[in-house]
Design an enzyme around this catalytic site. Structure first.
Site, PDB file in Angstrom:
ATOM      1  N   ALA A   7       0.847  -1.196   0.000  1.00 50.41           N
ATOM      2  CA  ALA A   7       0.000   0.000   0.000  1.00 50.41           C
ATOM      3  C   ALA A   7       0.878   1.240   0.000  1.00 50.41           C
ATOM      4  O   ALA A   7       1.485   1.594   1.018  1.00 50.41           O
ATOM      5  CB  ALA A   7      -0.935  -0.014   1.205  1.00 50.41           C
ATOM      6  N   GLY A   8       0.987   1.900  -1.166  1.00 51.45           N
ATOM      7  CA  GLY A   8       1.785   3.118  -1.303  1.00 51.45           C
ATOM      8  C   GLY A   8       0.902   4.347  -1.238  1.00 51.45           C
ATOM      9  O   GLY A   8      -0.312   4.239  -1.051  1.00 51.45           O
ATOM     10  N   ASN A   9       1.521   5.517  -1.398  1.00 49.27           N
ATOM     11  CA  ASN A   9       0.743   6.753  -1.295  1.00 49.27           C
ATOM     12  C   ASN A   9      -0.134   7.004  -2.512  1.00 49.27           C
ATOM     13  O   ASN A   9      -1.155   7.680  -2.410  1.00 49.27           O
ATOM     14  CB  ASN A   9       1.682   7.938  -1.067  1.00 49.27           C
ATOM     15  CG  ASN A   9       2.115   8.031   0.385  1.00 49.27           C
ATOM     16  OD1 ASN A   9       1.292   8.287   1.251  1.00 49.27           O
ATOM     17  ND2 ASN A   9       3.381   7.772   0.654  1.00 49.27           N
ATOM     18  N   LYS A  13      -0.597  -2.000  -4.647  1.00 49.04           N
ATOM     19  CA  LYS A  13      -0.202  -3.107  -5.517  1.00 49.04           C
ATOM     20  C   LYS A  13      -0.428  -4.420  -4.778  1.00 49.04           C
ATOM     21  O   LYS A  13      -0.186  -4.496  -3.568  1.00 49.04           O
ATOM     22  CB  LYS A  13       1.285  -2.995  -5.898  1.00 49.04           C
ATOM     23  CG  LYS A  13       1.601  -1.977  -6.981  1.00 49.04           C
ATOM     24  CD  LYS A  13       1.550  -0.528  -6.543  1.00 49.04           C
ATOM     25  CE  LYS A  13       2.600  -0.155  -5.526  1.00 49.04           C
ATOM     26  NZ  LYS A  13       2.458   1.254  -5.056  1.00 49.04           N
ATOM     27  N   ALA A  98       7.830   0.962   5.712  1.00 49.20           N
ATOM     28  CA  ALA A  98       7.716  -0.498   5.546  1.00 49.20           C
ATOM     29  C   ALA A  98       7.991  -0.914   4.103  1.00 49.20           C
ATOM     30  O   ALA A  98       8.520  -2.009   3.857  1.00 49.20           O
ATOM     31  CB  ALA A  98       6.328  -0.960   5.989  1.00 49.20           C
ATOM     32  N   ASP A  99       7.656  -0.039   3.141  1.00 54.78           N
ATOM     33  CA  ASP A  99       7.928  -0.379   1.731  1.00 54.78           C
ATOM     34  C   ASP A  99       9.429  -0.408   1.452  1.00 54.78           C
ATOM     35  O   ASP A  99       9.930  -1.296   0.744  1.00 54.78           O
ATOM     36  CB  ASP A  99       7.200   0.587   0.772  1.00 54.78           C
ATOM     37  CG  ASP A  99       7.499   2.063   1.012  1.00 54.78           C
ATOM     38  OD1 ASP A  99       8.120   2.411   2.048  1.00 54.78           O
ATOM     39  OD2 ASP A  99       7.101   2.880   0.162  1.00 54.78           O
ATOM     40  N   THR A 172      10.239  26.375 -21.400  1.00 51.44           N
ATOM     41  CA  THR A 172       9.937  26.228 -19.973  1.00 51.44           C
ATOM     42  C   THR A 172       9.528  24.796 -19.625  1.00 51.44           C
ATOM     43  O   THR A 172      10.027  24.212 -18.651  1.00 51.44           O
ATOM     44  CB  THR A 172       8.808  27.208 -19.576  1.00 51.44           C
ATOM     45  OG1 THR A 172       9.198  28.513 -19.971  1.00 51.44           O
ATOM     46  CG2 THR A 172       8.546  27.170 -18.081  1.00 51.44           C
TER      47      THR A 172
HETATM   48  N1  LIG Z   1       6.238   8.860 -16.566  1.00 55.06           N
HETATM   49  C1  LIG Z   1       6.057   9.523 -15.417  1.00 55.06           C
HETATM   50  N2  LIG Z   1       6.566  10.742 -15.222  1.00 55.06           N
HETATM   51  C2  LIG Z   1       6.392  11.409 -14.077  1.00 55.06           C
HETATM   52  N3  LIG Z   1       5.697  10.941 -13.041  1.00 55.06           N
HETATM   53  C3  LIG Z   1       5.154   9.720 -13.175  1.00 55.06           C
HETATM   54  C4  LIG Z   1       5.306   8.931 -14.353  1.00 55.06           C
HETATM   55  N4  LIG Z   1       4.661   7.742 -14.155  1.00 55.06           N
HETATM   56  C5  LIG Z   1       4.140   7.807 -12.925  1.00 55.06           C
HETATM   57  N5  LIG Z   1       4.429   8.987 -12.340  1.00 55.06           N
HETATM   58  C6  LIG Z   1       4.040   9.464 -11.013  1.00 55.06           C
HETATM   59  O1  LIG Z   1       4.754   8.756 -10.043  1.00 55.06           O
HETATM   60  C7  LIG Z   1       3.967   8.618  -8.879  1.00 55.06           C
HETATM   61  C8  LIG Z   1       3.854   7.202  -8.520  1.00 55.06           C
HETATM   62  O2  LIG Z   1       3.348   6.474  -9.593  1.00 55.06           O
HETATM   63  P1  LIG Z   1       2.781   5.018  -9.378  1.00 55.06           P
HETATM   64  O3  LIG Z   1       1.518   5.021  -8.637  1.00 55.06           O
HETATM   65  O4  LIG Z   1       2.751   4.346 -10.698  1.00 55.06           O
HETATM   66  O5  LIG Z   1       3.977   4.430  -8.533  1.00 55.06           O
HETATM   67  P2  LIG Z   1       3.965   3.583  -7.253  1.00 55.06           P
HETATM   68  O6  LIG Z   1       5.328   2.974  -7.246  1.00 55.06           O
HETATM   69  O7  LIG Z   1       2.789   2.693  -7.237  1.00 55.06           O
HETATM   70  O8  LIG Z   1       3.848   4.685  -6.104  1.00 55.06           O
HETATM   71  P3  LIG Z   1       3.461   4.522  -4.559  1.00 55.06           P
HETATM   72  O9  LIG Z   1       4.087   3.214  -4.107  1.00 55.06           O
HETATM   73  O10 LIG Z   1       4.066   5.715  -3.927  1.00 55.06           O
HETATM   74  O11 LIG Z   1       1.979   4.462  -4.502  1.00 55.06           O
HETATM   75  C9  LIG Z   1       2.609   9.229  -9.177  1.00 55.06           C
HETATM   76  O12 LIG Z   1       2.591  10.523  -8.642  1.00 55.06           O
HETATM   77  C10 LIG Z   1       2.589   9.214 -10.697  1.00 55.06           C
HETATM   78  O13 LIG Z   1       1.783  10.229 -11.219  1.00 55.06           O
HETATM   79  C1  LIG Z   2       9.298   7.574   1.824  1.00 52.39           C
HETATM   80  C2  LIG Z   2       8.002   6.851   1.557  1.00 52.39           C
HETATM   81  C3  LIG Z   2       6.866   7.860   1.392  1.00 52.39           C
HETATM   82  C4  LIG Z   2       8.187   6.107   0.221  1.00 52.39           C
HETATM   83  O1  LIG Z   2       7.026   5.422  -0.119  1.00 52.39           O
HETATM   84  C5  LIG Z   2       7.690   5.823   2.674  1.00 52.39           C
HETATM   85  O2  LIG Z   2       8.684   4.860   2.727  1.00 52.39           O
HETATM   86  C6  LIG Z   2       7.540   6.464   4.040  1.00 52.39           C
HETATM   87  O3  LIG Z   2       6.540   7.044   4.332  1.00 52.39           O
HETATM   88  N1  LIG Z   2       8.608   6.306   4.892  1.00 52.39           N
HETATM   89  C7  LIG Z   2       8.648   6.740   6.255  1.00 52.39           C
HETATM   90  C8  LIG Z   2       9.834   7.582   6.562  1.00 52.39           C
HETATM   91  C9  LIG Z   2      11.174   6.944   6.273  1.00 52.39           C
HETATM   92  O4  LIG Z   2      11.285   5.955   5.541  1.00 52.39           O
HETATM   93  O5  LIG Z   2      12.179   7.449   6.830  1.00 52.39           O
HETATM   94  K   LIG Z   3       3.573  10.344   3.018  1.00 55.68           K
END
Ligand SMILES: Nc1ncnc2c1ncn2[C@@H]1O[C@H](COP(=O)(O)OP(=O)(O)OP(=O)(O)O)[C@@H](O)[C@H]1O
Ligand SMILES: CC(C)(CO)[C@@H](O)C(=O)NCCC(=O)O
Ligand SMILES: [K+]
Length: 244
Positions: A7-9, A13, A98-99, A172
Site C-alpha cells: 500500500a503506497g501513497n 499493488k 515499511a515499503d 519552460t
Molecule cells: N512517466 C512519469 N513521469 C512522471 N511521473 C510519473 C510517471 N509515471 C508515474 N508517475 C508518477 O509517479 C507517482 C507514482 O506512480 P505510481 O503510482 O505508478 O507508482 P507507485 O510505485 O505505485 O507509487 P506509490 O508506491 O508511492 O503508490 C505518481 O505521482 C505518478 O503520477
Molecule cells: C518515503 C516513503 C513515502 C516512500 O514510499 C515511505 O517509505 C515512508 O513514508 N517512509 C517513512 C519515513 C522513512 O522511511 O524514513
Molecule cells: K507520506
C-alpha cells in the site's frame, strides 16, 4: 494461498501466490478510492488466505484494506533492527517506511553484492545496501510528478505542462521536466558512487515513475517490478516473519 499487499501513497499493488515462494496466480494495482477489486479477489479465493503487507499510506488505509478483504488479521510488516539477513542501521529502525524495508529485504534476496535500491513512486527513495545486508542509509526525494507539481504550486510563471527531456532544454516545459528528471538521476548516480567500486555493485530500480528516467542512468542497472512484493514474499517465507 497468500496475498501480498504493497500500500503506497498513490496506489495499492497486490499479488496472489500459491505460497510465499510459490507460483504467482494474479497481480494488479488499484487506486485508493476503489478497493472493490480486493473484495472480488477475496471471493474468488478458497479459504484460508494469508495476507502479508506493507503500508505507508496510514492506519485508515490499513483498516479499509482489511474491511475490503473481510479478513481478521493482516500481517503488516514492521521495520525492525533486522530481518531476513538485512540489518537496519536507521537510528530508529521503526521510523523506516515499511515499503523501503520490504524492498531492501527483496533486494538482498535477489542480489549477492552491494546494491542501491531505488523506488520511484510518489516519493523516490534511494537506499544503500551493503553486500553483507546492512542497510546503510538512504535518500527520500519528491517523486518526479511531485517535483513538477511543487514548481507549479510555488511559482507565478511555471505551468504544470507536459515537457520532454532535453540535455539542453530551450523552453519552460522542457526545462521543468528535464530539471526534475536530472535531479532524480543525479541523486541516484551520486549515491551509487558510494558502492561503485565494490564487485557486482548494482542499482535495482522499480516503481511507477521509473520509466521516466531509467534511460538517463549511467550505472549498472536492473529493473525490477515489484521489489516490495518480492520482499514481502521473502518475509512471509520465514518461519517467524517480522510482521504483526
Ligand atoms: N512517466 C512519469 N513521469 C512522471 N511521473 C510519473 C510517471 N509515471 C508515474 N508517475 C508518477 O509517479 C507517482 C507514482 O506512480 P505510481 O503510482 O505508478 O507508482 P507507485 O510505485 O505505485 O507509487 P506509490 O508506491 O508511492 O503508490 C505518481 O505521482 C505518478 O503520477
Ligand atoms: C518515503 C516513503 C513515502 C516512500 O514510499 C515511505 O517509505 C515512508 O513514508 N517512509 C517513512 C519515513 C522513512 O522511511 O524514513
Ligand atoms: K507520506
Amino acid at each position: 494461498m497468500i496475498l501480498l499487499i504493497d500500500a503506497g501513497n498513490t496506489r495499492i499493488k497486490w499479488r496472489l501466490q500459491a505460497a510465499a515462494g510459490g507460483l504467482i496466480h494474479d497481480e494488479g494495482a488499484i487506486a485508493h478510492e476503489n478497493l472493490a477489486p480486493l473484495s472480488r479477489l477475496r471471493s474468488t479465493v478458497a479459504a484460508p488466505l494469508r495476507v502479508v503487507g506493507s503500508n505507508v499510506a496510514g492506519t485508515e488505509t490499513a483498516r479499509r484494506i482489511r474491511d475490503a478483504l473481510g479478513v481478521e488479521g493482516i500481517e503488516w510488516l514492521r521495520p525492525g533492527a533486522q530481518a531476513c539477513g538485512v540489518r537496519n542501521l536507521y537510528a530508529e529502525p521503526g521510523q523506516l517506511g515499511a515499503d523501503r524495508w520490504a524492498a531492501l529485504i527483496g533486494a538482498h534476496d535477489l542480489h549477492a553484492g552491494a546494491c542501491l535500491v531505488v523506488m520511484a513512486g510518489t516519493a523516490t527513495t534511494v537506499d544503500l545496501l551493503s553486500a553483507d545486508g546492512d542497510f546503510l542509509g538512504g535518500l527520500i526525494l519528491p517523486g518526479v510528478e511531485l517535483m513538477q507539481q511543487s514548481l507549479a504550486n510555488g511559482t507565478a510563471q511555471l505551468p504544470l505542462a507536459a515537457g520532454s527531456f532535453a540535455a539542453q532544454p530551450r523552453c519552460t516545459a522542457d526545462a521543468i521536466r528535464s530539471g526534475c528528471l536530472q535531479a532524480q538521476a543525479g541523486a541516484i548516480e551520486r549515491m551509487f558512487r558510494q558502492i561503485a567500486a565494490q564487485p557486482g555493485a548494482l542499482c535495482l530500480l522499480g516503481g511507477g515513475a521509473a520509466d521516466a528516467f531509467a534511460d538517463l542512468l549511467e550505472l549498472p542497472l536492473k529493473r525490477f517490478d515489484n521489489l516490495v512484493l518480492h520482499g514481502l514474499a521473502t518475509v512471509a517465507a520465514q518461519p517467524a516473519g517480522n510482521t504483526a
